[in-house]
Design a protein around this motif. Structure first.
Motif, PDB file in Angstrom:
ATOM      1  N   ALA A  74       0.430  21.148  15.638  1.00  0.00           N
ATOM      2  CA  ALA A  74      -0.592  20.097  15.557  1.00  0.00           C
ATOM      3  C   ALA A  74      -0.387  19.356  14.237  1.00  0.00           C
ATOM      4  N   ILE A  75       0.022  18.090  14.334  1.00  0.00           N
ATOM      5  CA  ILE A  75       0.342  17.286  13.153  1.00  0.00           C
ATOM      6  C   ILE A  75      -0.266  15.899  13.331  1.00  0.00           C
ATOM      7  N   GLN A  76      -0.822  15.382  12.247  1.00  0.00           N
ATOM      8  CA  GLN A  76      -1.295  13.998  12.231  1.00  0.00           C
ATOM      9  C   GLN A  76      -0.577  13.258  11.101  1.00  0.00           C
ATOM     10  N   ILE A  77      -0.565  11.930  11.183  1.00  0.00           N
ATOM     11  CA  ILE A  77       0.172  11.141  10.191  1.00  0.00           C
ATOM     12  C   ILE A  77      -0.607   9.887   9.831  1.00  0.00           C
ATOM     13  N   CYS A  92       3.416  16.232   2.720  1.00  0.00           N
ATOM     14  CA  CYS A  92       2.953  17.015   3.861  1.00  0.00           C
ATOM     15  C   CYS A  92       1.888  17.987   3.360  1.00  0.00           C
ATOM     16  N   ASN A  93       0.672  17.810   3.842  1.00  0.00           N
ATOM     17  CA  ASN A  93      -0.421  18.709   3.454  1.00  0.00           C
ATOM     18  C   ASN A  93      -0.548  19.782   4.526  1.00  0.00           C
ATOM     19  N   ILE A  94      -0.033  20.958   4.212  1.00  0.00           N
ATOM     20  CA  ILE A  94      -0.056  22.074   5.167  1.00  0.00           C
ATOM     21  C   ILE A  94      -1.401  22.793   5.157  1.00  0.00           C
ATOM     22  N   ASN A  95      -2.304  22.376   4.272  1.00  0.00           N
ATOM     23  CA  ASN A  95      -3.606  23.026   4.172  1.00  0.00           C
ATOM     24  C   ASN A  95      -4.689  22.331   4.980  1.00  0.00           C
ATOM     25  N   THR A  96      -4.315  21.345   5.779  1.00  0.00           N
ATOM     26  CA  THR A  96      -5.284  20.689   6.657  1.00  0.00           C
ATOM     27  C   THR A  96      -5.029  21.143   8.087  1.00  0.00           C
ATOM     28  N   THR A  97      -6.051  20.995   8.913  1.00  0.00           N
ATOM     29  CA  THR A  97      -5.901  21.282  10.333  1.00  0.00           C
ATOM     30  C   THR A  97      -6.353  20.049  11.092  1.00  0.00           C
ATOM     31  N   PRO A  98      -5.435  19.387  11.812  1.00  0.00           N
ATOM     32  CA  PRO A  98      -4.011  19.678  11.891  1.00  0.00           C
ATOM     33  C   PRO A  98      -3.306  19.374  10.559  1.00  0.00           C
ATOM     34  N   THR A  99      -2.075  19.833  10.455  1.00  0.00           N
ATOM     35  CA  THR A  99      -1.251  19.524   9.287  1.00  0.00           C
ATOM     36  C   THR A  99      -1.151  18.006   9.170  1.00  0.00           C
ATOM     37  N   THR A 100      -1.239  17.501   7.954  1.00  0.00           N
ATOM     38  CA  THR A 100      -1.258  16.057   7.738  1.00  0.00           C
ATOM     39  C   THR A 100      -0.018  15.595   6.987  1.00  0.00           C
ATOM     40  N   GLU A 120       9.374  14.705   6.405  1.00  0.00           N
ATOM     41  CA  GLU A 120       8.065  15.343   6.235  1.00  0.00           C
ATOM     42  C   GLU A 120       7.684  16.178   7.461  1.00  0.00           C
ATOM     43  N   TYR A 121       8.125  15.747   8.626  1.00  0.00           N
ATOM     44  CA  TYR A 121       7.844  16.504   9.846  1.00  0.00           C
ATOM     45  C   TYR A 121       8.457  17.903   9.767  1.00  0.00           C
ATOM     46  N   ALA A 122       9.635  18.012   9.201  1.00  0.00           N
ATOM     47  CA  ALA A 122      10.273  19.331   9.077  1.00  0.00           C
ATOM     48  C   ALA A 122       9.395  20.271   8.251  1.00  0.00           C
ATOM     49  N   HIS A 123       8.799  19.769   7.184  1.00  0.00           N
ATOM     50  CA  HIS A 123       7.866  20.580   6.391  1.00  0.00           C
ATOM     51  C   HIS A 123       6.658  20.975   7.240  1.00  0.00           C
ATOM     52  N   ALA A 124       6.106  20.010   7.947  1.00  0.00           N
ATOM     53  CA  ALA A 124       4.924  20.273   8.768  1.00  0.00           C
ATOM     54  C   ALA A 124       5.234  21.280   9.872  1.00  0.00           C
ATOM     55  N   HIS A 125       6.394  21.154  10.474  1.00  0.00           N
ATOM     56  CA  HIS A 125       6.786  22.059  11.549  1.00  0.00           C
ATOM     57  C   HIS A 125       6.876  23.498  11.048  1.00  0.00           C
ATOM     58  N   LEU A 126       7.416  23.676   9.858  1.00  0.00           N
ATOM     59  CA  LEU A 126       7.544  25.018   9.289  1.00  0.00           C
ATOM     60  C   LEU A 126       6.234  25.524   8.708  1.00  0.00           C
TER      61      LEU A 126
END
Length: 180
Positions: A74-77, A92-100, A120-126
Motif C-alpha cells: 500500500a503506497i501513496q504518492i 519515502c516515509n515508511i512510517n505512514t500507512t500507507p507508505t508515502t 523511491e518505490y523500491a524503498h517503499a516496496h521494501l
C-alpha cells in the motif's frame, strides 16, 4: 472575481502543503519563508497540484504493475517542493500507512519523473531506507519492468543512490512558480 479566484488558489496551495507537512521531517518545506516566490508557488500549487499528483499516480501504478498483485504494498504518492537546503529529490516515509512517497517534481525534468518514482518505490516496496543488496534487487526488477537500464551489480557502487539516472533541473522552484 479574479482576486477571489487567486485567494482561493492561494489558500488551496497553503492547505495542501500544511496537509503534506506532517508526512515529512521538520524544515523539509520552506515555502512560507520564501518571501520572493511564495505567492506564485502557493497559487500554482492551488491550481495544478491535483493534475501533477494524478501524473505521479500513473507512474506509481506503472511500478505496481512490475509486481504480482499479492506482492504489492500500500503506497501513496504526492508532489511537494522541498527546501533547497534539504537537497532531496524524493523521500519515502515508511512510517505512514500507507507508505508515502513524496517527490519534488520541480527538481526533475517531467520525462524523468518515472525514474525518480521508481527509485523511491523500491524503498517503499521494501519498507526500509538504505541502498543495500535487497534494495538493488528490487530496483533492478523495477528497471527491467519499466524499461530502464539495470543498475550496476558491483558491491559498494554508489550509483545505486541515484538510479535510474535522470536530468536534474537547474532551478527547481521555476516549476513550482509556474515557469516549468
Amino acid at each position: 472575481m479574479i482576486a477571489s479566484n487567486q485567494t482561493e488558489t492561494y489558500r488551496a496551495g497553503v492547505e495542501y502543503l500544511q496537509w503534506i507537512q506532517p508526512m515529512l521531517p521538520p524544515q523539509t518545506i520552506d515555502v512560507m519563508e520564501n518571501l520572493r516566490d511564495r505567492v506564485s508557488i502557493y497559487n500554482w500549487i492551488g491550481k495544478q497540484i491535483a493534475t501533477v499528483n494524478r501524473s505521479l499516480q500513473v507512474h506509481l501504478n506503472a511500478c505496481d504493475e512490475c509486481f504480482n498483485p499479492s506482492d504489492r504494498r500500500a503506497i501513496q504518492i504526492f508532489a511537494v517542493p522541498f527546501a533547497s537546503s534539504m537537497q532531496l529529490d524524493g523521500f519515502c516515509n515508511i512510517n505512514t500507512t500507507p507508505t508515502t512517497i513524496l517527490v519534488d517534481v520541480g527538481r526533475v525534468a517531467p520525462p524523468d519523473w518515472l525514474a525518480l518514482v521508481a527509485h523511491e518505490y523500491a524503498h517503499a516496496h521494501l519498507g526500509y531506507p538504505g541502498h543495500d543488496r535487497a534494495y538493488a534487487q528490487v530496483l533492478s526488477h523495477l528497471c527491467l519492468g519499466l524499461g530502464f537500464a539495470q543498475p550496476s551489480d558491483t558491491s559498494g557502487d554508489r550509483s545505486i543512490y541515484y538510479w535510474p539516472p535522470y536530468t536534474a533541473a537547474i532551478d527547481p522552484l521555476a516549476w513550482w512558480r509556474g515557469e516549468g
